[in-house]
Design a protein around this motif. Structure first.
Motif, PDB file in Angstrom:
ATOM      1  N   ILE A  40      -4.909  -5.667   3.123  1.00 27.27           N
ATOM      2  CA  ILE A  40      -4.131  -6.409   2.113  1.00 27.27           C
ATOM      3  C   ILE A  40      -3.374  -7.583   2.750  1.00 27.27           C
ATOM      4  O   ILE A  40      -3.443  -8.832   2.121  1.00 27.27           O
ATOM      5  CB  ILE A  40      -3.164  -5.401   1.448  1.00 27.27           C
ATOM      6  CG1 ILE A  40      -3.859  -4.281   0.721  1.00 27.27           C
ATOM      7  CG2 ILE A  40      -2.142  -6.262   0.597  1.00 27.27           C
ATOM      8  CD1 ILE A  40      -3.230  -3.456  -0.397  1.00 27.27           C
ATOM      9  N   GLN A  77       1.642  -4.654  -2.022  1.00 28.35           N
ATOM     10  CA  GLN A  77       2.048  -3.662  -0.875  1.00 28.35           C
ATOM     11  C   GLN A  77       3.257  -2.862  -1.482  1.00 28.35           C
ATOM     12  O   GLN A  77       3.848  -3.501  -2.252  1.00 28.35           O
ATOM     13  CB  GLN A  77       2.301  -4.335   0.348  1.00 28.35           C
ATOM     14  CG  GLN A  77       0.967  -4.835   1.147  1.00 28.35           C
ATOM     15  CD  GLN A  77       1.306  -5.716   2.380  1.00 28.35           C
ATOM     16  OE1 GLN A  77       1.780  -7.070   1.812  1.00 28.35           O
ATOM     17  NE2 GLN A  77       0.906  -5.449   3.337  1.00 28.35           N
ATOM     18  N   PRO A  92      -3.550  -8.399  -4.804  1.00 29.41           N
ATOM     19  CA  PRO A  92      -3.255  -6.990  -3.930  1.00 29.41           C
ATOM     20  C   PRO A  92      -1.681  -7.129  -3.679  1.00 29.41           C
ATOM     21  O   PRO A  92      -0.986  -8.044  -3.474  1.00 29.41           O
ATOM     22  CB  PRO A  92      -3.934  -7.493  -2.623  1.00 29.41           C
ATOM     23  CG  PRO A  92      -4.496  -8.883  -2.657  1.00 29.41           C
ATOM     24  CD  PRO A  92      -4.372  -9.422  -4.199  1.00 29.41           C
ATOM     25  N   GLU A 144      -6.223 -10.124   2.713  1.00 25.22           N
ATOM     26  CA  GLU A 144      -6.506 -10.487   1.475  1.00 25.22           C
ATOM     27  C   GLU A 144      -5.322 -11.542   0.999  1.00 25.22           C
ATOM     28  O   GLU A 144      -5.536 -12.518   0.407  1.00 25.22           O
ATOM     29  CB  GLU A 144      -6.265  -9.488   0.352  1.00 25.22           C
ATOM     30  CG  GLU A 144      -7.748  -8.531   0.634  1.00 25.22           C
ATOM     31  CD  GLU A 144      -7.746  -7.335  -0.554  1.00 25.22           C
ATOM     32  OE1 GLU A 144      -7.151  -7.495  -1.578  1.00 25.22           O
ATOM     33  OE2 GLU A 144      -8.143  -6.152  -0.012  1.00 25.22           O
ATOM     34  N   LYS A 145      -3.956 -11.216   1.444  1.00 29.69           N
ATOM     35  CA  LYS A 145      -2.884 -12.225   1.070  1.00 29.69           C
ATOM     36  C   LYS A 145      -3.093 -13.524   1.629  1.00 29.69           C
ATOM     37  O   LYS A 145      -2.850 -14.575   1.183  1.00 29.69           O
ATOM     38  CB  LYS A 145      -1.600 -11.534   1.318  1.00 29.69           C
ATOM     39  CG  LYS A 145      -1.246 -10.337   0.287  1.00 29.69           C
ATOM     40  CD  LYS A 145       0.309 -10.119   0.664  1.00 29.69           C
ATOM     41  CE  LYS A 145       0.882  -9.090  -0.546  1.00 29.69           C
ATOM     42  NZ  LYS A 145       2.243  -8.719  -0.145  1.00 29.69           N
TER      43      LYS A 145
END
Ligand SMILES: Nc1nc2c(c(=O)[nH]1)N(C=O)[C@@H](CNc1ccc(C(=O)N[C@@H](CCC(=O)O)C(=O)O)cc1)CN2
Ligand SMILES: Nc1ncnc2c1ncn2[C@@H]1O[C@H](COP(=O)(O)OP(=O)(O)OP(=O)(O)O)[C@@H](O)[C@H]1O
Length: 202
Positions: A5, A170, A168, A8-9
């Motif tokens: 993630i 968290q 995405p 992806e960020k």
């Protein structure tokens, strides 16, 4: 090793940079975003607001300071603290702004602190948002820390071209309650967002 993630960020942040390299009419987009923000009922009702001083590709939110002050509101801006924390200090005019660690103008130490929960509304900076209210920030986690437990209203300005269906997330990510674009305001349904069933109206 960075989590998927996190990677992806980072890729999303790079795509935002590319978007701005293609050249968009920022002036028109900013004007529409700021006008819509100023006419929100939650802004009209708020006595104290925490804004941010937009720089780089961010909307020019510094232009909101004087109009809100003229309405008699208390307006604060973030000031970075060690440990990727931040505090809010009351804006007392341009002469009391000083560049912070990222070169962003911040209120100087003569400006009183605005307690977090004294703000009725927080305008949250972002590179882009999704329809659920999740936002991608600069990656410092400043706002995720600051917003954890905040009970007031939260708004993000997001250009239509940067609004995504789902980004995405968290566990520490805190969604905003309202996403304002040039053409609409999205108020994601909390029940829908959490996957729970909303009760039927009686
Ligand atoms: N206008 C504004 N003020 C804000 C924020 C913001 O996002 N926008 N913040 C929200 O958190 C805090 C400051 N956090 C920031 C974190 C990183 C960068 C930044 O420019 N990062 C560089 C890379 C830095 C690095 O080398 O790691 C970049 O994006 O190019 C800016 C602000 C408080 N004030
Ligand atoms: N409430 C929190 N407590 C501790 N660490 C946090 C918290 N929120 C975020 N972090 C940490 O901050 C880092 C950056 O998080 P993230 O990439 O989500 O930032 P961001 O939302 O883009 O930035 P910002 O909030 O400054 O706009 C991550 O390493 C994350 O673990």
């Amino acid at each position: 090793m960075p989590s998927t993630i996190t990677a992806e960020k980072a890729a999303l942040r790079a795509s935002v940079k590319e978007f701005y390299n293609t050249g968009i009419d920022r002036r028109k987009s900013d004007h529409l975003l700021l006008e819509r923000f100023l006419s929100l009922p939650q802004v009209e009702a708020a006595l104290s607001l925490l804004l941010f001083y937009g720089t780089g590709t961010e909307p020019d939110t510094g232009a909101l300071l004087e109009p809100l002050l003229a309405l008699g509101k208390t307006v604060a801006l973030p000031r970075c603290l060690p440990g990727r924390r931040m505090e809010a200090r009351v804006y007392r005019g341009k002469e009391h702004l000083t560049p912070g660690p990222f070169g962003i103008p911040e209120p100087d130490m003569t400006c009183p602190i605005l307690a977090r929960d004294a703000a009725a509304l927080i305008l949250v900076p972002n590179l882009l948002c999704d329809r659920r209210g999740y936002r991608l920030g600069q990656g410092g986690g400043y706002y995720d820390r600051y917003l954890a437990g905040f009970q007031g209203f939260t708004v993000a300005l997001c250009r239509d071209a940067l609004l995504r269906d789902e980004i995405p997330t968290q566990p520490h990510d805190v969604p905003v309650q309202l996403v304002v674009t040039e053409t609409r305001s999205l108020s994601p349904d909390r029940a829908e967002r959490s996957g729970a069933f909303a009760p039927l109206p009686m």
